[in-house]
Write a protein that holds these residues in place. Structure first.
Motif, PDB file in Angstrom:
ATOM      1  N   GLN A   1      66.803 -14.039  14.600  1.00 48.15           N
ATOM      2  CA  GLN A   1      66.669 -15.484  14.542  1.00 48.15           C
ATOM      3  C   GLN A   1      65.257 -15.831  14.127  1.00 48.15           C
ATOM      4  OE1 GLN A   1      69.864 -17.073  17.675  1.00 48.15           O
ATOM      5  NE2 GLN A   1      68.942 -18.173  16.025  1.00 48.15           N
TER       6      GLN A   1
ATOM      7  N   GLN B   1      67.018 -17.471  27.942  1.00 47.45           N
ATOM      8  CA  GLN B   1      68.364 -17.843  27.495  1.00 47.45           C
ATOM      9  C   GLN B   1      69.110 -18.575  28.618  1.00 47.45           C
ATOM     10  OE1 GLN B   1      70.422 -14.530  25.799  1.00 47.45           O
ATOM     11  NE2 GLN B   1      72.145 -15.758  25.084  1.00 47.45           N
TER      12      GLN B   1
ATOM     13  N   LEU C   1      72.455 -27.607  28.059  1.00 42.90           N
ATOM     14  CA  LEU C   1      71.891 -26.634  27.116  1.00 42.90           C
ATOM     15  C   LEU C   1      70.761 -27.323  26.360  1.00 42.90           C
ATOM     16  CD1 LEU C   1      72.268 -23.798  25.685  1.00 42.90           C
ATOM     17  CD2 LEU C   1      73.612 -25.037  23.984  1.00 42.90           C
TER      18      LEU C   1
ATOM     19  N   LEU D   1      68.120 -27.082  23.171  1.00 42.18           N
ATOM     20  CA  LEU D   1      67.982 -26.420  21.879  1.00 42.18           C
ATOM     21  C   LEU D   1      66.707 -26.879  21.193  1.00 42.18           C
ATOM     22  CD1 LEU D   1      71.611 -27.072  20.632  1.00 42.18           C
ATOM     23  CD2 LEU D   1      70.673 -24.804  20.995  1.00 42.18           C
TER      24      LEU D   1
ATOM     25  N   PHE E   1      67.664 -23.279  14.126  1.00 39.69           N
ATOM     26  CA  PHE E   1      67.832 -23.526  15.557  1.00 39.69           C
ATOM     27  C   PHE E   1      67.585 -22.271  16.373  1.00 39.69           C
ATOM     28  CE2 PHE E   1      69.624 -27.748  16.315  1.00 39.69           C
ATOM     29  CZ  PHE E   1      69.819 -28.172  15.010  1.00 39.69           C
ATOM     30  N   GLY E   2      67.020 -22.470  17.558  1.00 41.02           N
ATOM     31  CA  GLY E   2      66.984 -21.407  18.540  1.00 41.02           C
ATOM     32  C   GLY E   2      68.371 -21.228  19.126  1.00 41.02           C
ATOM     33  N   SER E   3      68.559 -20.152  19.875  1.00 42.01           N
ATOM     34  CA  SER E   3      69.883 -19.857  20.430  1.00 42.01           C
ATOM     35  C   SER E   3      70.192 -20.675  21.676  1.00 42.01           C
ATOM     36  CB  SER E   3      70.020 -18.371  20.737  1.00 42.01           C
ATOM     37  OG  SER E   3      68.986 -17.969  21.605  1.00 42.01           O
TER      38      SER E   3
ATOM     39  N   GLY F   1      75.369 -17.662  22.087  1.00 39.43           N
ATOM     40  CA  GLY F   1      74.320 -16.675  21.869  1.00 39.43           C
ATOM     41  C   GLY F   1      73.705 -16.690  20.482  1.00 39.43           C
ATOM     42  N   LEU F   2      74.298 -17.460  19.577  1.00 36.10           N
ATOM     43  CA  LEU F   2      73.790 -17.490  18.194  1.00 36.10           C
ATOM     44  C   LEU F   2      73.175 -18.835  17.827  1.00 36.10           C
ATOM     45  CD1 LEU F   2      76.657 -15.594  16.322  1.00 36.10           C
ATOM     46  CD2 LEU F   2      74.426 -14.707  17.023  1.00 36.10           C
ATOM     47  N   GLY F   3      73.323 -19.810  18.674  1.00 32.86           N
ATOM     48  CA  GLY F   3      72.786 -21.125  18.354  1.00 32.86           C
ATOM     49  C   GLY F   3      73.569 -21.785  17.231  1.00 32.86           C
ATOM     50  N   LEU F   4      72.946 -22.716  16.560  1.00 31.71           N
ATOM     51  CA  LEU F   4      73.570 -23.394  15.431  1.00 31.71           C
ATOM     52  C   LEU F   4      73.146 -22.702  14.145  1.00 31.71           C
ATOM     53  CD1 LEU F   4      73.528 -25.685  17.694  1.00 31.71           C
ATOM     54  CD2 LEU F   4      73.602 -27.273  15.771  1.00 31.71           C
TER      55      LEU F   4
END
Lengths: 110, 113
Positions: free
Chosen positions: A2, A9, A86, A88, A100-102, B40-43
């Motif tokens: 990423q 997380q 969540l 982001l 984007f981050g996860s 776990g992968l985001g957007l």
């Protein structure tokens, strides 16, 4: 791999505690955004930071953009159960693409 | 108030079907985006568009196409749906200002069986 590494997380804390979420990259971004996302819904924009070193506050949330515009943090003071969502981060590059981050899944226990 | 709407909240399709996901924004934004979101992968960006009839590939365009015939509408097309396209699909729009803030729709949860 990423482009934006977001940590942690997962985070589970008690109501009233403070926490910090980090968003790191080796790339420089034109701007960086933070979102909150409820389950089954689209992300909702919280803030955009544009200038290196910029700090923005939104009630109990403090957002900071790194001096080099490669990283950002979100600090929540006195977390409440309503903060359980969540989070982001998303960085915009010079070509106006977003990365984007996860995500950080926060759970605030009453 | 900013508004991005998506045609369906939930969709179930069979492998091999052609799937259309529609997105409409009422903010007169030039830019529109399609993402998919997986745990776990985001957007991840599939396609984006800077103007009517213009499109650019994102990071994962394979298996997808898009259409933007009108400024307010951006469609994502799965030519032949596969099970690995089961995901949450999110549409967003943004203006062309310095902040370039994105506004998202509620998402479409697509299941391909």
């Amino acid at each position: 791999t990423q482009l934006l590494e977001q940590s942690p997380q997962f985070l589970s804390i008690q109501e009233g505690e403070n926490l910090t979420v980090y968003c790191n990259s080796s790339s420089v971004f034109s701007s960086l955004q933070w979102y909150r996302q409820e389950p089954g819904e689209g992300p909702v924009l919280l803030v955009t930071v544009v200038t290196g070193g910029e700090v923005k506050k939104l009630k109990r949330l403090t957002f900071q953009f790194g001096d080099a515009r490669k990283d950002s943090s979100l600090h929540i003071t006195a977390a409440q159960p309503g903060d359980t969502v969540l989070y982001l981060c998303a960085g915009r590059d010079n070509f106006n693409k977003f990365y984007f981050g996860s995500g950080t899944k926060l759970n605030v226990k009453p | 108030d900013v508004k991005v709407t998506q045609s369906s909240r939930y969709l179930v399709k069979r492998t091999g079907e052609k799937v259309f996901l529609e997105c409409v924004q009422d903010m007169d934004h030039e830019n529109m985006f399609w993402y998919r979101q997986d745990p776990g992968l985001g957007l991840r960006l599939i396609y984006f568009s800077y103007d009517v009839k213009m499109k650019e590939k994102g990071d994962i365009p394979e298996g997808y196409s898009v259409s933007r015939e009108k400024k307010e509408r951006f469609s994502l097309i799965l030519e032949s749906a596969s099970t690995n396209q089961t995901s949450m699909y999110l549409c967003a729009s943004s203006d062309g200002t310095d902040a370039y803030e994105q506004y998202f729709g509620p998402g479409t949860r697509l299941t391909v069986t």
